[in-house]
Design a protein around this motif. Structure first.
Motif, PDB file in Angstrom:
ATOM      1  N   TRP A   1      -0.064   4.804  -7.204  1.00 23.59           N
ATOM      2  CA  TRP A   1       0.342   6.211  -7.204  1.00 23.59           C
ATOM      3  C   TRP A   1       0.529   6.720  -8.634  1.00 23.59           C
ATOM      4  O   TRP A   1       0.051   7.813  -8.984  1.00 23.59           O
ATOM      5  CB  TRP A   1       1.630   6.377  -6.403  1.00 23.59           C
ATOM      6  CG  TRP A   1       2.208   7.766  -6.454  1.00 23.59           C
ATOM      7  CD1 TRP A   1       3.361   8.165  -7.063  1.00 23.59           C
ATOM      8  CD2 TRP A   1       1.650   8.953  -5.863  1.00 23.59           C
ATOM      9  NE1 TRP A   1       3.563   9.512  -6.901  1.00 23.59           N
ATOM     10  CE2 TRP A   1       2.523  10.021  -6.167  1.00 23.59           C
ATOM     11  CE3 TRP A   1       0.510   9.211  -5.119  1.00 23.59           C
ATOM     12  CZ2 TRP A   1       2.289  11.329  -5.745  1.00 23.59           C
ATOM     13  CZ3 TRP A   1       0.268  10.512  -4.702  1.00 23.59           C
ATOM     14  CH2 TRP A   1       1.148  11.547  -5.011  1.00 23.59           C
TER      15      TRP A   1
ATOM     16  N   ARG B   1       5.010  -4.942  -2.078  1.00 30.11           N
ATOM     17  CA  ARG B   1       4.243  -3.833  -1.505  1.00 30.11           C
ATOM     18  C   ARG B   1       4.694  -2.505  -2.122  1.00 30.11           C
ATOM     19  O   ARG B   1       3.868  -1.623  -2.386  1.00 30.11           O
ATOM     20  CB  ARG B   1       4.418  -3.801   0.019  1.00 30.11           C
ATOM     21  CG  ARG B   1       3.576  -2.727   0.726  1.00 30.11           C
ATOM     22  CD  ARG B   1       2.095  -2.952   0.484  1.00 30.11           C
ATOM     23  NE  ARG B   1       1.290  -1.789   0.805  1.00 30.11           N
ATOM     24  CZ  ARG B   1       0.469  -1.711   1.861  1.00 30.11           C
ATOM     25  NH1 ARG B   1       0.353  -2.732   2.686  1.00 30.11           N
ATOM     26  NH2 ARG B   1      -0.240  -0.629   2.064  1.00 30.11           N
ATOM     27  N   ALA B   2       5.979  -2.381  -2.378  1.00 33.02           N
ATOM     28  CA  ALA B   2       6.480  -1.157  -3.015  1.00 33.02           C
ATOM     29  C   ALA B   2       5.911  -1.004  -4.422  1.00 33.02           C
ATOM     30  O   ALA B   2       5.544   0.103  -4.840  1.00 33.02           O
ATOM     31  CB  ALA B   2       8.005  -1.173  -3.059  1.00 33.02           C
ATOM     32  N   GLU B   3       5.828  -2.106  -5.160  1.00 32.39           N
ATOM     33  CA  GLU B   3       5.267  -2.058  -6.512  1.00 32.39           C
ATOM     34  C   GLU B   3       3.771  -1.772  -6.465  1.00 32.39           C
ATOM     35  O   GLU B   3       3.249  -1.044  -7.318  1.00 32.39           O
ATOM     36  CB  GLU B   3       5.534  -3.380  -7.233  1.00 32.39           C
ATOM     37  CG  GLU B   3       4.984  -3.461  -8.651  1.00 32.39           C
ATOM     38  CD  GLU B   3       5.634  -2.490  -9.627  1.00 32.39           C
ATOM     39  OE1 GLU B   3       5.059  -2.282 -10.712  1.00 32.39           O
ATOM     40  OE2 GLU B   3       6.705  -1.924  -9.310  1.00 32.39           O
TER      41      GLU B   3
ATOM     42  N   LYS C   1       0.905   9.505  -1.503  1.00 31.76           N
ATOM     43  CA  LYS C   1       1.629   8.242  -1.655  1.00 31.76           C
ATOM     44  C   LYS C   1       1.776   7.540  -0.307  1.00 31.76           C
ATOM     45  O   LYS C   1       1.713   6.306  -0.219  1.00 31.76           O
ATOM     46  CB  LYS C   1       3.010   8.519  -2.264  1.00 31.76           C
ATOM     47  CG  LYS C   1       3.722   7.282  -2.781  1.00 31.76           C
ATOM     48  CD  LYS C   1       4.969   7.670  -3.553  1.00 31.76           C
ATOM     49  CE  LYS C   1       5.595   6.466  -4.228  1.00 31.76           C
ATOM     50  NZ  LYS C   1       6.802   6.855  -5.018  1.00 31.76           N
ATOM     51  N   GLU C   2       1.947   8.324   0.741  1.00 30.54           N
ATOM     52  CA  GLU C   2       2.063   7.753   2.086  1.00 30.54           C
ATOM     53  C   GLU C   2       0.776   7.040   2.491  1.00 30.54           C
ATOM     54  O   GLU C   2       0.814   5.961   3.098  1.00 30.54           O
ATOM     55  CB  GLU C   2       2.386   8.850   3.100  1.00 30.54           C
ATOM     56  CG  GLU C   2       2.588   8.322   4.517  1.00 30.54           C
ATOM     57  CD  GLU C   2       2.919   9.420   5.510  1.00 30.54           C
ATOM     58  OE1 GLU C   2       3.316   9.083   6.633  1.00 30.54           O
ATOM     59  OE2 GLU C   2       2.765  10.612   5.156  1.00 30.54           O
TER      60      GLU C   2
ATOM     61  N   THR D   1       2.239   0.073  -4.244  1.00 30.92           N
ATOM     62  CA  THR D   1       2.139   1.517  -4.008  1.00 30.92           C
ATOM     63  C   THR D   1       2.477   2.297  -5.277  1.00 30.92           C
ATOM     64  O   THR D   1       1.779   3.251  -5.640  1.00 30.92           O
ATOM     65  CB  THR D   1       3.083   1.936  -2.865  1.00 30.92           C
ATOM     66  OG1 THR D   1       2.701   1.243  -1.667  1.00 30.92           O
ATOM     67  CG2 THR D   1       3.032   3.435  -2.621  1.00 30.92           C
ATOM     68  N   HIS D   2       3.540   1.879  -5.951  1.00 32.65           N
ATOM     69  CA  HIS D   2       3.981   2.576  -7.168  1.00 32.65           C
ATOM     70  C   HIS D   2       2.908   2.537  -8.256  1.00 32.65           C
ATOM     71  O   HIS D   2       2.630   3.561  -8.905  1.00 32.65           O
ATOM     72  CB  HIS D   2       5.270   1.944  -7.690  1.00 32.65           C
ATOM     73  CG  HIS D   2       5.687   2.447  -9.037  1.00 32.65           C
ATOM     74  ND1 HIS D   2       6.208   3.711  -9.238  1.00 32.65           N
ATOM     75  CD2 HIS D   2       5.626   1.859 -10.267  1.00 32.65           C
ATOM     76  CE1 HIS D   2       6.457   3.879 -10.521  1.00 32.65           C
ATOM     77  NE2 HIS D   2       6.114   2.779 -11.167  1.00 32.65           N
TER      78      HIS D   2
ATOM     79  N   ILE E   1      -1.315   5.552   0.526  1.00 33.77           N
ATOM     80  CA  ILE E   1      -1.364   4.283  -0.206  1.00 33.77           C
ATOM     81  C   ILE E   1      -0.428   3.266   0.442  1.00 33.77           C
ATOM     82  O   ILE E   1      -0.783   2.094   0.615  1.00 33.77           O
ATOM     83  CB  ILE E   1      -0.988   4.495  -1.688  1.00 33.77           C
ATOM     84  CG1 ILE E   1      -1.976   5.441  -2.364  1.00 33.77           C
ATOM     85  CG2 ILE E   1      -0.957   3.156  -2.428  1.00 33.77           C
ATOM     86  CD1 ILE E   1      -1.557   5.870  -3.758  1.00 33.77           C
ATOM     87  N   SER E   2       0.758   3.712   0.814  1.00 32.37           N
ATOM     88  CA  SER E   2       1.746   2.794   1.393  1.00 32.37           C
ATOM     89  C   SER E   2       1.302   2.246   2.742  1.00 32.37           C
ATOM     90  O   SER E   2       1.760   1.181   3.166  1.00 32.37           O
ATOM     91  CB  SER E   2       3.101   3.491   1.531  1.00 32.37           C
ATOM     92  OG  SER E   2       3.046   4.511   2.516  1.00 32.37           O
ATOM     93  N   GLN E   3       0.391   2.952   3.413  1.00 33.62           N
ATOM     94  CA  GLN E   3      -0.070   2.528   4.734  1.00 33.62           C
ATOM     95  C   GLN E   3      -1.423   1.818   4.704  1.00 33.62           C
ATOM     96  O   GLN E   3      -1.952   1.442   5.750  1.00 33.62           O
ATOM     97  CB  GLN E   3      -0.151   3.747   5.667  1.00 33.62           C
ATOM     98  CG  GLN E   3       1.209   4.356   5.983  1.00 33.62           C
ATOM     99  CD  GLN E   3       1.110   5.602   6.851  1.00 33.62           C
ATOM    100  OE1 GLN E   3       0.023   6.102   7.124  1.00 33.62           O
ATOM    101  NE2 GLN E   3       2.258   6.107   7.284  1.00 33.62           N
TER     102      GLN E   3
END
Length: 260
Positions: A142, A134-136, A252-253, A138-139, A255-257
């Motif tokens: 972004w 999930r972090a990738e 970015k937030e 978002t990265h 996208i992460s959500q």
């Protein structure tokens, strides 16, 4: 009820490969088809033409690929003939091209829609398949949006005009990532709906069943997605985006959500 079968790959130039290379390509392509259909639903077509162009000298696993449009849509793949199945599976290119098979062929000035959708969905597919975290996820989104934003500073004409001249302007970052921003913004809006609540992927699953056609204006495609979602999200965003000269603001937030 009989379980639906995944789309079957029909290869062109398969005989040019050794038996071991054929096995590698089969593993790669079948994995990609399964991963894509798992994320986006079964394709309307029962088989996919995969035109193979193995390369001897390339620094990338898949240096180039494109969609083949016809009675049966397919994918043209230029790939490193010596790459392992694991390396090819980790490459994003085939997921991007397969995602294109879920929408019709649009007019050239609306290619920002098709490229944006495939760019967004390649990451959804890879996340759902466990290929990226999930972090990738978002990265990647972004970072891509930042590249699109940067290029928009120097190529700031109306989006449809930039899209029509994308290759001569070398405006791929502006076009692809403004389109991806469109679908991220649509996903955010869908997430806020109470009922019915859909994701972009779920809408595409329904679209394959009810409304998929070979050629359709992007505006009509938006109307179909609105009908399925019982909203006006896509048509309203399309009117907002097609002539915009700026780059959308997405954090970015956000996208992460995302729920996708």
């Amino acid at each position: 009820m009989k379980e639906a079968q995944p789309a079957e790959a029909h290869y062109i130039n398969f005989a040019e490969l050794s038996k071991a290379q054929q096995a590698t390509v089969n593993t790669w392509v079948n994995h990609a088809i399964h991963a894509t259909e798992h994320a986006l639903g079964q394709l309307k077509q029962s088989h996919i033409i995969i035109e193979l162009y193995p390369k001897y000298f390339t620094l990338e696993p898949v240096p180039w690929a494109s969609v083949i449009r016809g009675n049966q849509d397919g994918v043209e793949l230029h790939f490193n003939r010596y790459a392992s199945a694991a390396t090819l599976i980790q490459d994003w290119t085939l997921y991007h091209e397969l995602a294109h098979l879920y929408h019709p062929l649009f007019n050239y000035q609306d290619f920002w829609v098709s490229e944006g959708l495939a760019t967004y969905l390649q990451n959804v597919i890879m996340f759902n398949a466990g290929l990226i975290s999930r972090a990738e996820f978002t990265h990647r989104l972004w970072s891509g949006l930042q590249r699109g934003k940067l290029q928009t500073r120097s190529i700031n004409h109306k989006l449809y005009a930039v899209t029509e001249n994308m290759w001569s302007l070398k405006a791929q970052q502006r076009v692809y990532w403004t389109g991806a921003a469109f679908f991220i913004e649509a996903e955010i809006a869908l997430n806020s709906q109470r009922s019915p609540r859909y994701t972009v992927s779920e809408l595409l699953k329904q679209y394959q069943k009810c409304c998929r056609s070979q050629n359709m204006q992007a505006k009509a495609f938006m109307s179909e997605l609105d009908k399925i979602s019982q909203t006006a999200i896509f048509s309203n965003l399309y009117q907002k985006y097609k002539a915009r000269t700026d780059f959308p603001t997405i954090t970015k937030e956000q996208i992460s959500q995302l729920h996708f």
